[in-house]
Write a protein that holds these residues in place. Structure first.
Motif, PDB file in Angstrom:
ATOM      1  N   GLU A   1       0.887  -1.173   0.000  1.00 46.61           N
ATOM      2  CA  GLU A   1       0.000   0.000   0.000  1.00 46.61           C
ATOM      3  C   GLU A   1       0.913   1.207   0.000  1.00 46.61           C
ATOM      4  O   GLU A   1       2.061   1.115   0.441  1.00 46.61           O
ATOM      5  CB  GLU A   1      -0.832   0.074   1.298  1.00 46.61           C
ATOM      6  N   PRO A   2       0.399   2.351  -0.451  1.00 44.66           N
ATOM      7  CA  PRO A   2       1.206   3.560  -0.273  1.00 44.66           C
ATOM      8  C   PRO A   2       1.255   3.916   1.214  1.00 44.66           C
ATOM      9  O   PRO A   2       0.452   3.403   1.996  1.00 44.66           O
ATOM     10  CB  PRO A   2       0.409   4.610  -1.043  1.00 44.66           C
ATOM     11  N   VAL A   3       2.177   4.764   1.581  1.00 45.28           N
ATOM     12  CA  VAL A   3       2.241   5.231   2.970  1.00 45.28           C
ATOM     13  C   VAL A   3       1.026   6.116   3.247  1.00 45.28           C
ATOM     14  O   VAL A   3       0.631   6.933   2.409  1.00 45.28           O
ATOM     15  CB  VAL A   3       3.553   6.009   3.186  1.00 45.28           C
ATOM     16  N   SER A   4       0.439   5.963   4.414  1.00 44.60           N
ATOM     17  CA  SER A   4      -0.736   6.770   4.764  1.00 44.60           C
ATOM     18  C   SER A   4      -0.404   8.260   4.696  1.00 44.60           C
ATOM     19  O   SER A   4       0.600   8.708   5.259  1.00 44.60           O
ATOM     20  CB  SER A   4      -1.206   6.428   6.170  1.00 44.60           C
ATOM     21  N   PRO A   5      -1.269   9.036   4.041  1.00 46.96           N
ATOM     22  CA  PRO A   5      -1.013  10.478   3.951  1.00 46.96           C
ATOM     23  C   PRO A   5      -1.130  11.185   5.303  1.00 46.96           C
ATOM     24  O   PRO A   5      -0.712  12.333   5.440  1.00 46.96           O
ATOM     25  CB  PRO A   5      -2.100  10.969   2.993  1.00 46.96           C
ATOM     26  N   LEU A   6      -1.663  10.492   6.283  1.00 45.32           N
ATOM     27  CA  LEU A   6      -1.832  11.125   7.599  1.00 45.32           C
ATOM     28  C   LEU A   6      -0.493  11.512   8.229  1.00 45.32           C
ATOM     29  O   LEU A   6      -0.399  12.510   8.948  1.00 45.32           O
ATOM     30  CB  LEU A   6      -2.608  10.163   8.504  1.00 45.32           C
ATOM     31  N   PHE A   7       0.545  10.714   7.948  1.00 43.38           N
ATOM     32  CA  PHE A   7       1.841  11.019   8.584  1.00 43.38           C
ATOM     33  C   PHE A   7       2.314  12.425   8.241  1.00 43.38           C
ATOM     34  O   PHE A   7       2.832  13.131   9.093  1.00 43.38           O
ATOM     35  CB  PHE A   7       2.903   9.982   8.182  1.00 43.38           C
ATOM     36  N   GLY A   8       2.113  12.797   6.984  1.00 43.80           N
ATOM     37  CA  GLY A   8       2.566  14.125   6.582  1.00 43.80           C
ATOM     38  C   GLY A   8       1.561  15.222   6.916  1.00 43.80           C
ATOM     39  O   GLY A   8       1.829  16.402   6.708  1.00 43.80           O
ATOM     40  N   ALA A   9       0.414  14.813   7.423  1.00 46.98           N
ATOM     41  CA  ALA A   9      -0.672  15.792   7.601  1.00 46.98           C
ATOM     42  C   ALA A   9      -0.807  16.299   9.033  1.00 46.98           C
ATOM     43  O   ALA A   9      -1.327  17.386   9.265  1.00 46.98           O
ATOM     44  CB  ALA A   9      -1.986  15.172   7.145  1.00 46.98           C
ATOM     45  N   LEU A  10      -0.372  15.518   9.989  1.00 47.93           N
ATOM     46  CA  LEU A  10      -0.553  15.922  11.394  1.00 47.93           C
ATOM     47  C   LEU A  10       0.710  16.621  11.887  1.00 47.93           C
ATOM     48  O   LEU A  10       1.694  15.967  12.220  1.00 47.93           O
ATOM     49  CB  LEU A  10      -0.852  14.697  12.256  1.00 47.93           C
TER      50      LEU A  10
END
Ligand code: GCW
Length: 680
Positions: free
Chosen positions: A371-380
């Motif tokens: 899977e791609p890396v969750s975009p949440l890591f870069g968002a919080l």
């Protein structure tokens, strides 16, 4: 000797004579510079190693007498003797060779007991790998403050998604505490783990009482003590509705004063039994677990209320972001599960207390083979974060298939989110540096159980080992970690080392090839998630669809589709958005693609699908042959266990190949260009 279980990479087998000659003198005496209780665990380990591997008795002395001695101590005391490096973070240590009054000493220095334990294991590891102590000069600091293992163990002794036997922590609603408990703590401490959640995030039945029932609290306090000696804190998963189950309230509303008080009292009670208790892990409003949404409140309201209760005692709340609609209608094309974590938590960024940490699975769906890396890591940006990885192989072959995850995890850690421009790697977000956060780190869902080899598949021990080493230092090369693990586990024979390394390093790719390449995922049997079933999740409620028809497959998650790609920072949002630039490994995660679409190789998607499935199986055949060449060079019990698993893997890999290829053939009516067997 112990017949029930082995000790994985900590099996201190007798070293060959010439290696004993190199190290024995060092291990004849130790001089501590610390209070006895601060060095007790470290000394016990050194003595065990001296006895089992070197055949010598280590004496603990007050002064340096031998020509070679190991000194271990806290740096404040050691600094009276010589210059010491500056150490700050919990668990840091240094190892150094120093001449003191004409004698050779190997110094293990740390600021805390955990650091002394880690330093000791490092010395032993280096001795076992054949390193000389004469030029030793090492300073190590763990990159991540929280290096955690999450057990999904139930109180009845079963393990959710466990493939290695029953729980090592529970049986028949009781807590298990035995020699194995301590050996588990040793295994984890030897690779720097400092936190363990012992119960399943789905907190049901008796598990709700773990935080309340004195019988449990007494047992847990003993368990916590055993782990505490190795620098490991105990954490518990809690049910958000506990006040309703245990306090007999009609609500668990986090803003209700009675509920707040109840949790505060509960925290006080817990800490009276377990003074260094780590905190709570919470799966809330997720897959039928209660959470603040039930009471019209936000995740921030819920997490903060618990955090306030734990705060006076130094505890933390680890709150999972695995929140999505698990009752989706497959006819609903607007909802995209991949978007859920971001949609739920991005708006709350900045609203969480300092001792709350959000724990996010590496990918936006659920631990698929790719899977791609969750975009949440870069968002919080204003929230503490933990990266959750799955060491247990739920979707990656359930410890029947060899699937070494090190290289894949490394890619995840090295993914650049571009949150603060170039260099905003996931590893720098979860080590706290990109957004300057205090509590963050990595959590791995355990693959351990009561099997003699702990992990079902002997080679799956490498996943546990690697997870921890990467949490300690995500910049370390996976190749180096693998080399160390193989040598510590199987010894120094070059052919053994090369063969196992080759198998490990290529196994994830192979598994991906014969299951669901291109980021497709989910073609598994419902519930148990083992074995191929191309439409197993197609008409379900779980939001995991590929919607294959006769022309094309997968969900369009681009800006023209569900818009998931817009959750990423540039340049990823543009790169993922276009079918031309999207990495092919992830093509079917992001795009709906026609079977006749030409890939960069010039081959069509369909032909590549066929080719990969054949190739994957060929690789497993090769692994099996390679392993068979090691017969006689490996402990026969281990040899046979792995041989059996590889044999089954090969059968099951063929099943995957044939089912998936047949599925595509029947959808398209297009044959394999190379005329290989596919079932009409
Ligand atoms: O992948 C799913 C698993 C569940 C698990 C859940 C979670 C513990 O199939 O078994 O529940 O994820 O991560 O909460």
């Amino acid at each position: 000797m112990n017949n029930e279980y082995e000790l994985c990479w900590l099996e201190y087998r007798r070293l060959p004579d010439w290696e004993i000659a190199c190290h024995r003198e060092w291990f004849k005496s130790a001089v501590p510079f610390a209070q006895p209780w601060e060095v007790e665990t470290a000394l016990t380990e050194l003595k065990t190693f001296a006895r089992d591997a070197l055949g010598t008795k280590m004496l603990v002395e007050n002064t340096i007498q031998n020509q070679r001695t190991i000194i271990l101590g806290k740096i404040d005391k050691l600094s009276e003797l010589f210059d010491v490096p500056k150490l700050e973070r919990e668990g840091s240590f240094f190892l150094a060779h120093r001449k003191l009054s004409g004698k050779d000493t190997l110094v293990i220095g740390a600021i805390d007991t955990a650091g002394l334990v880690y330093g000791t294991f490092e010395v032993i590891k280096r001795a076992r790998l054949g390193e000389s102590f004469e030029k030793m000069n090492v300073v190590q600091t763990p990159a991540m403050p929280l290096r955690m293992i999450n057990h999904w163990d139930n109180l009845d002794g079963s393990v959710e998604r466990g493939y290695s036997g029953r729980s090592i922590f529970f049986e028949k609603d009781r807590v298990i505490l035995n020699r194995r408990t301590r050996d588990y703590a040793r295994l984890l401490a030897s690779v720097g783990i400092n936190g363990v959640v012992i119960n399943n995030v789905n907190v049901r039945g008796k598990a709700v009482q773990l935080i309340d029932d004195e019988k449990y609290l007494k047992a847990l306090s003993k368990l916590a003590e055993v782990f505490g000696n190795y620098g490991i804190k105990l954490y518990l998963s809690v049910n958000f509705a506990s006040p309703m189950y245990l306090g007999k309230f009609e609500t668990a509303d986090p803003l209700d004063d009675r509920i707040k008080k109840w949790w505060k009292d509960q925290a006080r009670k817990l800490y009276s039994f377990i003074p260094d208790f780590g905190g709570f892990l919470v799966k809330a409003d997720s897959e039928f677990n209660p959470g603040p949404h039930y009471f019209g409140r936000t995740h921030a309201d819920g997490a903060n209320m618990l955090a306030e209760a734990l705060e006076p005692f130094g505890g933390v709340v680890i709150w999972r972001t695995f929140v999505y609609n698990c009752l989706q209608d497959w006819r609903d094309y607007n909802t995209d599960r991949a978007k859920a974590a971001y949609e739920n938590f991005k708006p709350l960024d900045g609203q969480f207390r300092d001792n709350v940490i959000l724990q996010t699975k590496f990918g936006p769906m659920d631990f698929q083979v790719r899977e791609p890396v969750s975009p949440l890591f870069g968002a919080l940006e204003r929230t503490n974060q933990i990266l959750e990885l799955q060491i247990t192989q739920e979707y990656t072959g359930q410890q029947i298939h060899l699937c070494y995850l090190g290289p894949f995890w490394k890619e995840i850690l090295d993914f650049d989110t571009f949150a603060r421009g170039r260099g905003s790697f996931v590893k720098r977000i979860v080590d706290g540096t990109v957004f300057n956060r205090k509590y963050c780190g990595m959590a791995g869902v355990s693959n351990v159980g009561r099997d003699p080899n702990w992990t079902g598949h002997d080679l799956a021990q490498a996943n546990l080992y690697t997870f921890a080493r990467l949490a300690w230092n995500p910049d370390e090369l996976v190749e180096k970690i693998v080399d160390d693990w193989i040598t510590l586990t199987f010894g120094k024979d070059e052919e053994v080392k090369a063969t196992i390394k080759h198998m490990l390093m290529n196994s994830h790719r192979a598994y991906e090839k014969y299951t669901t390449p291109f980021g497709l995922g989910w073609m598994v049997n419902p519930n148990h998630h083992y074995g191929p079933n191309p439409e197993g999740y197609e008409y379900s409620k779980w939001g995991t669809y590929h919607r294959a028809n006769h022309e094309a497959i997968a969900v369009d998650r681009s800006s023209k589709g569900t818009g998931f790609t817009l959750q990423y920072h540039s340049p990823w949002r543009e790169i993922f958005d276009s079918i031309e630039t999207c990495p092919e490994d992830l093509l079917l995660f992001f795009h709906r693609v026609r079977y006749d679409h030409k890939l960069r190789s010039g081959k069509t998607l369909l032909q590549s699908m066929y080719d990969l499935h054949f190739e994957g199986v060929e690789q497993v055949e090769e692994f099996l042959k390679a392993w068979q060449r090691l017969e006689g060079k490996i402990d026969p019990v281990k040899y046979k266990r792995v041989l059996e698993r590889l044999t089954v893997q090969l059968e099951h890999a063929k099943e995957w190949r044939d089912v998936v290829n047949t599925y595509f053939y029947r959808k398209t009516g297009i044959s394999d260009e190379r005329g290989r067997k596919i079932y009409p």
